[in-house]
Design an enzyme around this catalytic site. Structure first.
Site, PDB file in Angstrom:
ATOM      1  N   LYS A  11     -57.871 -10.423 -35.595  1.00 22.13           N
ATOM      2  CA  LYS A  11     -56.906 -11.428 -35.149  1.00 22.13           C
ATOM      3  C   LYS A  11     -55.624 -11.392 -35.993  1.00 22.13           C
ATOM      4  CE  LYS A  11     -60.496 -14.508 -33.293  1.00 22.13           C
ATOM      5  NZ  LYS A  11     -60.946 -15.926 -33.179  1.00 22.13           N
ATOM      6  N   TYR A  51     -59.062 -16.444 -23.179  1.00 20.25           N
ATOM      7  CA  TYR A  51     -59.768 -17.621 -23.695  1.00 20.25           C
ATOM      8  C   TYR A  51     -59.909 -18.724 -22.640  1.00 20.25           C
ATOM      9  CZ  TYR A  51     -59.915 -15.776 -28.459  1.00 20.25           C
ATOM     10  OH  TYR A  51     -60.202 -15.024 -29.570  1.00 20.25           O
ATOM     11  N   ASN A 114     -59.613 -17.222 -37.912  1.00 21.57           N
ATOM     12  CA  ASN A 114     -60.891 -16.749 -38.454  1.00 21.57           C
ATOM     13  C   ASN A 114     -61.098 -15.232 -38.377  1.00 21.57           C
ATOM     14  OD1 ASN A 114     -61.362 -16.683 -35.750  1.00 21.57           O
ATOM     15  ND2 ASN A 114     -63.090 -18.097 -35.748  1.00 21.57           N
ATOM     16  N   HIS A 117     -62.732 -11.621 -33.694  1.00 23.38           N
ATOM     17  CA  HIS A 117     -63.457 -12.089 -32.509  1.00 23.38           C
ATOM     18  C   HIS A 117     -64.673 -11.198 -32.302  1.00 23.38           C
ATOM     19  CE1 HIS A 117     -64.370 -13.127 -28.342  1.00 23.38           C
ATOM     20  NE2 HIS A 117     -64.434 -11.827 -28.115  1.00 23.38           N
ATOM     21  N   GLU A 128     -64.637  -8.552 -21.451  1.00 18.91           N
ATOM     22  CA  GLU A 128     -63.559  -8.515 -22.460  1.00 18.91           C
ATOM     23  C   GLU A 128     -63.097  -7.086 -22.735  1.00 18.91           C
ATOM     24  OE1 GLU A 128     -65.242 -12.565 -24.627  1.00 18.91           O
ATOM     25  OE2 GLU A 128     -65.334 -10.658 -25.708  1.00 18.91           O
TER      26      GLU A 128
END
Ligand code: ATP
Ligand code: MG
Length: 139
Positions: A11, A51, A114, A117, A128
């Protein structure tokens, strides 16, 4: 896509903090084979679609803003039991709750930012992966 694959993104926080190399090292050292990979940036529309399951959640706006804030590394990873093993390698969503030695414990800064993913099911891994890669980009 076969069920021994998962999908990941490094990320924007981890990219900005210079952790691409260290995270890829952890991933390959854990036995995952990279079968597709690209350095890219999500558009607003991409992030809202990717998302989409979180659309009604209070953090959705924040999540989309963060995920479009910088470049990411997207990859499809192959290993026996890939989805479950990768979730174990990255650790809990909130790095404060993540086990010692997990990627989020080592590199994440907060529950929102965080670091990585990881797909939560074989079905979502396939969806995805296909969102980011065409068949001829997967090896
Ligand atoms: P990911 O799907 O990114 O692998 P996850 O499956 O551990 O993470 P999800 O519940 O799917 O967690 O949430 C997706 C992402 O939304 C989280 O990784 C995090 O970036 C963000 N997020 C989740 N909960 C919160 C929260 N309470 N506050 C802010 N952001 C959150
Ligand atoms: Mg998730």
């Amino acid at each position: 896509m076969s069920t021994n694959r998962t999908f990941t993104m490094i990320k924007p926080d981890a990219v900005k903090n210079g952790h691409i190399g260290a995270i890829l090292e952890k991933i390959t050292a854990a036995g995952f084979k990279i079968v597709a990979m690209k350095y890219t940036q999500l558009s607003l529309r991409d992030a809202q679609e990717f998302y989409g399951v979180h659309r009604e959640r209070p953090f959705f706006g924040e999540l989309v803003e963060f995920m479009t804030s910088g470049t990411i590394v997207a990859a499809i990873l192959e290993k026996e039991n890939a989805v479950e093993d990768f979730r174990a390698l990255i650790g809990a969503t909130n790095p404060a709750d993540a086990a010692e030695g997990t990627i989020r414990k080592m590199f994440a800064t907060s529950i929102g930012e965080n670091a990585v993913h990881g797909s939560d099911s074989d079905e979502n891994a396939a969806i995805e992966g296909a969102f980011h890669f065409s068949g001829r980009e997967i090896y």
